[in-house]
Scaffold this active site. Structure first.
Site, PDB file in Angstrom:
ATOM      1  N   GLN A 192      15.734 -26.110 -18.788  1.00  0.00           N
ATOM      2  CA  GLN A 192      16.683 -26.213 -17.663  1.00  0.00           C
ATOM      3  C   GLN A 192      16.085 -26.923 -16.451  1.00  0.00           C
ATOM      4  OE1 GLN A 192      19.823 -25.680 -17.811  1.00  0.00           O
ATOM      5  NE2 GLN A 192      20.039 -24.434 -19.657  1.00  0.00           N
TER       6      GLN A 192
ATOM      7  N   SER B 110      14.977 -29.695 -24.546  1.00  0.00           N
ATOM      8  CA  SER B 110      16.147 -29.815 -25.409  1.00  0.00           C
ATOM      9  C   SER B 110      16.953 -31.050 -25.016  1.00  0.00           C
ATOM     10  CB  SER B 110      17.028 -28.571 -25.276  1.00  0.00           C
ATOM     11  OG  SER B 110      18.164 -28.700 -26.102  1.00  0.00           O
TER      12      SER B 110
ATOM     13  N   HIS C 126      20.334 -31.627 -25.825  1.00  0.00           N
ATOM     14  CA  HIS C 126      21.767 -31.483 -25.543  1.00  0.00           C
ATOM     15  C   HIS C 126      22.064 -30.844 -24.183  1.00  0.00           C
ATOM     16  CE1 HIS C 126      22.616 -27.123 -26.432  1.00  0.00           C
ATOM     17  NE2 HIS C 126      21.481 -27.230 -27.098  1.00  0.00           N
TER      18      HIS C 126
ATOM     19  N   CYS D 209      24.251 -18.082 -25.582  1.00  0.00           N
ATOM     20  CA  CYS D 209      23.615 -17.484 -26.754  1.00  0.00           C
ATOM     21  C   CYS D 209      23.901 -15.995 -26.859  1.00  0.00           C
ATOM     22  CB  CYS D 209      22.120 -17.697 -26.700  1.00  0.00           C
ATOM     23  SG  CYS D 209      21.705 -19.392 -26.380  1.00  0.00           S
TER      24      CYS D 209
HETATM   25  C1  LIG Z   1      19.651 -23.871 -24.163  1.00  0.00           C
HETATM   26  C2  LIG Z   1      18.300 -23.303 -23.943  1.00  0.00           C
HETATM   27  C3  LIG Z   1      17.401 -23.120 -25.007  1.00  0.00           C
HETATM   28  C4  LIG Z   1      17.778 -23.438 -26.430  1.00  0.00           C
HETATM   29  O1  LIG Z   1      17.899 -24.809 -26.623  1.00  0.00           O
HETATM   30  P1  LIG Z   1      18.480 -25.359 -28.017  1.00  0.00           P
HETATM   31  O2  LIG Z   1      18.054 -26.786 -28.025  1.00  0.00           O
HETATM   32  O3  LIG Z   1      19.959 -25.167 -27.956  1.00  0.00           O
HETATM   33  O4  LIG Z   1      17.827 -24.564 -29.084  1.00  0.00           O
HETATM   34  C5  LIG Z   1      16.162 -22.607 -24.732  1.00  0.00           C
HETATM   35  N1  LIG Z   1      15.806 -22.287 -23.484  1.00  0.00           N
HETATM   36  C6  LIG Z   1      16.620 -22.450 -22.433  1.00  0.00           C
HETATM   37  C7  LIG Z   1      16.154 -22.098 -21.068  1.00  0.00           C
HETATM   38  C8  LIG Z   1      17.892 -22.962 -22.633  1.00  0.00           C
HETATM   39  O5  LIG Z   1      18.723 -23.100 -21.587  1.00  0.00           O
END
Ligand SMILES: *Cc1c(COP(=O)(O)O)cnc(C)c1O
Length: 384
Positions: free
Chosen positions: A179, A199, A201, A325
């Protein structure tokens, strides 16, 4: 009905420019990067270019980047990989009680396998006190993992202080920077940590790609065994289109970060100011400390966040309770409870995460709509 999407911390739409960079790798350049022939070489070149881009943006060397399928996989590789590599050195891990489930549940699983985990508390604003990290260190501590910025509250951890503590004790330091990366400027990876998860996406890239930065020399074992992909740390033919898209998205995110941060912070602050003005009995979780600019987490007392979300959804407005999640999980957010929220405050918490498409008009609409929804829900609950 106009759609207002305020759930960018859950996922973001694919940037059309990113899609364009990906398309050739579904068609003409479909090769396997491990193949010797021209199609393979084309794919290999694109893969290594993407690695170079991500490394450069992070302040790392290309060989320190391992592409994964997601940040969840990167977090698993970081934690389980270090535990496996340092099996004979120790079994103690320090983390926080507010980590993303990809870290928290991995820690719980490792606990079942014989690791000892210290879950550090946070203060009322959701921050880990670096002194508690110092105090938790033991002779057998092998890893400290603390997230950079929080997906639910946006709160930024004192990550540089924690990093210094880890380094002064020669303990491996991992941070889930999903983030933070592309939303705020972050120090070069080589100066900050040994391991960092990203990540695609969450920054307008495609789903199906993530990365783990692994500082050279960090002891780590692979989770997946098979071919010698990704420097032997992640077997499996690379998802070339997604990785190419990820790198393009990362480039745009870092380039636009400064301007977008100012714009989003102003919009977020406007939303908070409007809500404070027009809705009684709310609290903003994590307000008052440094946060990423796009996120606000608001507790509406005496209402259920699910009801608020349902009413918003009927009007084409997307937000969420806690993290995506944990949807379907009736328990209030572990994060807000750890911050000292009452179960009631946690149950009425809604996260708004703004992004590229968000306008001032959206913010005004959402604030007005929420005022009505909360008033209505409270009047119903006081009758019942
Ligand atoms: C969305 C998120 C993840 C997981 O990421 P994915 O690529 O969807 O597995 C892990 N940590 C944080 C802080 C996230 O916001």
């Amino acid at each position: 009905m106009p759609m207002i999407y305020l759930d960018h911390n859950a996922t973001t739409p694919l940037d059309p420019r990113v899609l364009k960079t990906m398309l050739p790798f579904f068609k003409k350049s479909f090769g396997n990067p491990s193949s010797y022939h021209r199609h393979g070489r084309e794919a290999r070149e694109a893969l290594e270019k993407a690695r170079h881009t991500v490394a450069h943006l992070l302040g790392a060397m290309p060989r320190e980047i391992v592409f994964t399928s997601s940040a969840t996989e990167a977090n698993n590789l970081a934690l389980r990989g270090v535990v496996r590599a340092l099996r004979n050195k120790g079994r103690h891990i320090i983390t926080s009680s507010i980590e993303h489930h990809a870290v928290l549940k991995t820690c719980r699983a490792l606990e079942q396998d014989g690791c000892q985990i210290t879950f550090l508390p946070v203060d009322g604003c959701g921050r880990v006190d670096p002194n508690t990290v110092s105090r938790a260190i033991r002779r057998d501590t092998i890893l400290i993992t603390i997230m950079y910025a929080h997906n639910e509250t946006g709160v930024i951890q004192p990550i540089s202080d924690i990093s210094r503590i880890a380094r002064s004790h020669n303990i491996i330091f991992h941070t889930d920077a999903v983030q933070a990366f592309g939303k705020i400027p972050i120090p070069p990876a080589r100066e900050l940590c040994d391991l960092m998860s990203l990540s695609s996406h969450k920054i307008y890239g495609p789903k199906g790609a993530g990365a783990l930065y692994i500082k050279r020399g960090t002891p780590i074992s692979p989770l997946l065994t098979g071919g010698h992909h990704e420097h032997g740390l992640r077997a499996g033919t690379e998802n070339v289109p997604a990785i190419v898209g990820f790198a393009a998205a990362a480039e745009h995110a870092v380039k636009d970060c400064g301007k977008e941060a100012v714009r989003l912070a102003a919009l977020r602050n406007r939303l908070e100011a409007l809500l404070i003005d027009s809705v009684p009995d709310i609290s903003i979780n994590g307000k008052g400390v440094e946060r990423i600019p796009n996120t606000t987490n608001v507790s509406f007392l005496s209402v259920e966040s699910e009801s608020v979300l349902l009413h918003l959804d009927l009007l084409g407005i997307c937000a969420s309770a806690g993290s995506a999640c944990t949807t379907g999980d009736p328990e209030p957010s572990h994060v807000l409870l750890a911050m000292g929220c009452t179960p009631q405050q946690a149950q009425g918490a809604v996260r708004f995460s703004l992004g590229k498409s968000t306008t001032a008009r959206d913010i005004d609409t959402v604030a007005a709509v929420l005022t009505d929804i909360v008033k209505k829900l409270r009047s119903i609950s006081s009758v019942a």
